[in-house]
Scaffold this motif. Sequence first.
Motif, PDB file in Angstrom:
ATOM      1  N   PHE A  11       0.872  -1.175   0.000  1.00 38.02           N
ATOM      2  CA  PHE A  11       0.000   0.000   0.000  1.00 38.02           C
ATOM      3  C   PHE A  11       0.908   1.222   0.000  1.00 38.02           C
ATOM      4  CE2 PHE A  11      -2.630  -3.359   1.717  1.00 38.02           C
ATOM      5  CZ  PHE A  11      -3.825  -3.158   1.048  1.00 38.02           C
ATOM      6  N   SER A  12       0.806   2.027  -1.063  1.00 35.70           N
ATOM      7  CA  SER A  12       1.700   3.161  -1.212  1.00 35.70           C
ATOM      8  C   SER A  12       1.001   4.306  -1.926  1.00 35.70           C
ATOM      9  CB  SER A  12       2.950   2.736  -1.977  1.00 35.70           C
ATOM     10  OG  SER A  12       2.617   2.301  -3.279  1.00 35.70           O
ATOM     11  N   SER A  13       1.738   5.382  -2.071  1.00 33.57           N
ATOM     12  CA  SER A  13       1.218   6.574  -2.711  1.00 33.57           C
ATOM     13  C   SER A  13       2.228   7.080  -3.741  1.00 33.57           C
ATOM     14  CB  SER A  13       0.972   7.650  -1.650  1.00 33.57           C
ATOM     15  OG  SER A  13       0.570   8.852  -2.240  1.00 33.57           O
ATOM     16  N   GLU A  14       1.733   7.682  -4.799  1.00 32.01           N
ATOM     17  CA  GLU A  14       2.610   8.189  -5.859  1.00 32.01           C
ATOM     18  C   GLU A  14       3.589   9.241  -5.359  1.00 32.01           C
ATOM     19  OE1 GLU A  14       0.074   9.643  -8.950  1.00 32.01           O
ATOM     20  OE2 GLU A  14      -0.494   7.630  -9.600  1.00 32.01           O
ATOM     21  N   ASP A  15       3.182  10.024  -4.365  1.00 32.06           N
ATOM     22  CA  ASP A  15       4.038  11.121  -3.904  1.00 32.06           C
ATOM     23  C   ASP A  15       4.869  10.764  -2.668  1.00 32.06           C
ATOM     24  OD1 ASP A  15       1.874  10.992  -2.240  1.00 32.06           O
ATOM     25  OD2 ASP A  15       1.303  13.090  -2.418  1.00 32.06           O
ATOM     26  N   CYS A  16       5.072   9.479  -2.430  1.00 26.14           N
ATOM     27  CA  CYS A  16       5.831   9.010  -1.270  1.00 26.14           C
ATOM     28  C   CYS A  16       7.250   8.644  -1.713  1.00 26.14           C
ATOM     29  CB  CYS A  16       5.121   7.802  -0.669  1.00 26.14           C
ATOM     30  SG  CYS A  16       6.103   6.861   0.506  1.00 26.14           S
ATOM     31  N   GLY A  17       8.248   9.350  -1.190  1.00 22.67           N
ATOM     32  CA  GLY A  17       9.639   9.092  -1.535  1.00 22.67           C
ATOM     33  C   GLY A  17      10.110   7.684  -1.195  1.00 22.67           C
ATOM     34  N   PRO A  18       9.932   7.234   0.072  1.00 23.96           N
ATOM     35  CA  PRO A  18      10.355   5.876   0.416  1.00 23.96           C
ATOM     36  C   PRO A  18       9.626   4.806  -0.414  1.00 23.96           C
ATOM     37  CG  PRO A  18       9.984   7.145   2.417  1.00 23.96           C
ATOM     38  CD  PRO A  18       9.507   7.994   1.269  1.00 23.96           C
ATOM     39  N   SER A  36       3.839 -13.857  -4.394  1.00 28.99           N
ATOM     40  CA  SER A  36       3.474 -12.898  -5.433  1.00 28.99           C
ATOM     41  C   SER A  36       3.425 -11.492  -4.836  1.00 28.99           C
ATOM     42  CB  SER A  36       2.140 -13.273  -6.071  1.00 28.99           C
ATOM     43  OG  SER A  36       1.112 -13.265  -5.114  1.00 28.99           O
ATOM     44  N   PHE A  37       3.494 -10.495  -5.692  1.00 31.27           N
ATOM     45  CA  PHE A  37       3.553  -9.099  -5.261  1.00 31.27           C
ATOM     46  C   PHE A  37       2.423  -8.333  -5.923  1.00 31.27           C
ATOM     47  CE2 PHE A  37       5.002  -4.712  -5.634  1.00 31.27           C
ATOM     48  CZ  PHE A  37       5.508  -4.463  -4.372  1.00 31.27           C
ATOM     49  N   ILE A  38       1.692  -7.563  -5.118  1.00 26.30           N
ATOM     50  CA  ILE A  38       0.592  -6.748  -5.637  1.00 26.30           C
ATOM     51  C   ILE A  38       0.803  -5.315  -5.174  1.00 26.30           C
ATOM     52  CG2 ILE A  38      -1.898  -6.378  -5.656  1.00 26.30           C
ATOM     53  CD1 ILE A  38      -2.167  -9.418  -4.904  1.00 26.30           C
ATOM     54  N   SER A  39       0.971  -4.413  -6.135  1.00 26.99           N
ATOM     55  CA  SER A  39       1.137  -3.003  -5.816  1.00 26.99           C
ATOM     56  C   SER A  39      -0.229  -2.335  -5.752  1.00 26.99           C
ATOM     57  CB  SER A  39       1.996  -2.323  -6.889  1.00 26.99           C
ATOM     58  OG  SER A  39       2.117  -0.950  -6.597  1.00 26.99           O
ATOM     59  N   VAL A  40      -0.525  -1.717  -4.612  1.00 25.17           N
ATOM     60  CA  VAL A  40      -1.809  -1.043  -4.407  1.00 25.17           C
ATOM     61  C   VAL A  40      -1.532   0.436  -4.166  1.00 25.17           C
ATOM     62  CG1 VAL A  40      -3.946  -0.985  -3.073  1.00 25.17           C
ATOM     63  CG2 VAL A  40      -2.723  -3.157  -3.348  1.00 25.17           C
ATOM     64  N   MET A  41      -1.570   1.216  -5.244  1.00 20.45           N
ATOM     65  CA  MET A  41      -1.374   2.660  -5.138  1.00 20.45           C
ATOM     66  C   MET A  41      -2.699   3.299  -4.715  1.00 20.45           C
ATOM     67  SD  MET A  41       1.636   3.786  -5.906  1.00 20.45           S
ATOM     68  CE  MET A  41       2.520   4.576  -7.205  1.00 20.45           C
ATOM     69  N   LEU A  42      -2.648   4.163  -3.730  1.00 18.83           N
ATOM     70  CA  LEU A  42      -3.881   4.787  -3.254  1.00 18.83           C
ATOM     71  C   LEU A  42      -4.563   5.588  -4.360  1.00 18.83           C
ATOM     72  CD1 LEU A  42      -2.868   5.871   0.351  1.00 18.83           C
ATOM     73  CD2 LEU A  42      -3.857   3.733  -0.456  1.00 18.83           C
ATOM     74  N   GLN A  43      -3.787   6.066  -5.337  1.00 18.16           N
ATOM     75  CA  GLN A  43      -4.372   6.843  -6.434  1.00 18.16           C
ATOM     76  C   GLN A  43      -5.068   5.967  -7.477  1.00 18.16           C
ATOM     77  OE1 GLN A  43      -1.317   7.199  -5.173  1.00 18.16           O
ATOM     78  NE2 GLN A  43      -1.080   9.328  -4.594  1.00 18.16           N
ATOM     79  N   ASP A  44      -4.781   4.658  -7.472  1.00 21.85           N
ATOM     80  CA  ASP A  44      -5.413   3.733  -8.414  1.00 21.85           C
ATOM     81  C   ASP A  44      -6.691   3.201  -7.760  1.00 21.85           C
ATOM     82  OD1 ASP A  44      -6.228   1.646 -10.051  1.00 21.85           O
ATOM     83  OD2 ASP A  44      -4.193   0.911 -10.400  1.00 21.85           O
ATOM     84  N   THR A  45      -7.779   3.945  -7.923  1.00 22.70           N
ATOM     85  CA  THR A  45      -8.991   3.656  -7.156  1.00 22.70           C
ATOM     86  C   THR A  45      -9.543   2.254  -7.414  1.00 22.70           C
ATOM     87  OG1 THR A  45     -10.283   4.816  -8.826  1.00 22.70           O
ATOM     88  CG2 THR A  45      -9.700   6.049  -6.850  1.00 22.70           C
ATOM     89  N   GLN A  46      -9.417   1.741  -8.620  1.00 26.45           N
ATOM     90  CA  GLN A  46      -9.950   0.405  -8.918  1.00 26.45           C
ATOM     91  C   GLN A  46      -9.199  -0.671  -8.117  1.00 26.45           C
ATOM     92  OE1 GLN A  46     -10.044  -0.571 -13.074  1.00 26.45           O
ATOM     93  NE2 GLN A  46     -10.858  -2.614 -12.719  1.00 26.45           N
TER      94      GLN A  46
END
Length: 105
Positions: A11-18, A36-46
């Motif tokens: 769980f991450s955000s586009e504007d997060c440096g780390p 397995s790895f799943i990237s969940v960007m908070l900006q990707d609402t779906q």
Amino acid sequence: MLPMSLSLLKFSSEDCGPCHKMSHYDSKVSEELGCSFISVMLQDTQIYRKYRKILLSLYPNKEGMGWPTYVLVKDPENDFQIIGQLKGGMPKGDFRSKLKNLLDM
């Protein structure tokens, strides 16, 4: 070998440096260790809506989250079971050893 039913959700955000820095190695390390790895960007609402219930089960109001927050989950698509979590930015070696510790539990 670990069953591939284990997934590491980031769980991450586009504007997060780390979050961005760790994206150079987190998915590769996860897959090398057998999950397995799943990237969940908070900006990707779906994608976020799909996995939000997992995040909110740990952080109902998102207080205390780290950026990024990794959640090791069995069966994330259905009746998920949380195995463990990692929070915040860290160097590749630390990330690998902490994830391996979670997987060995």
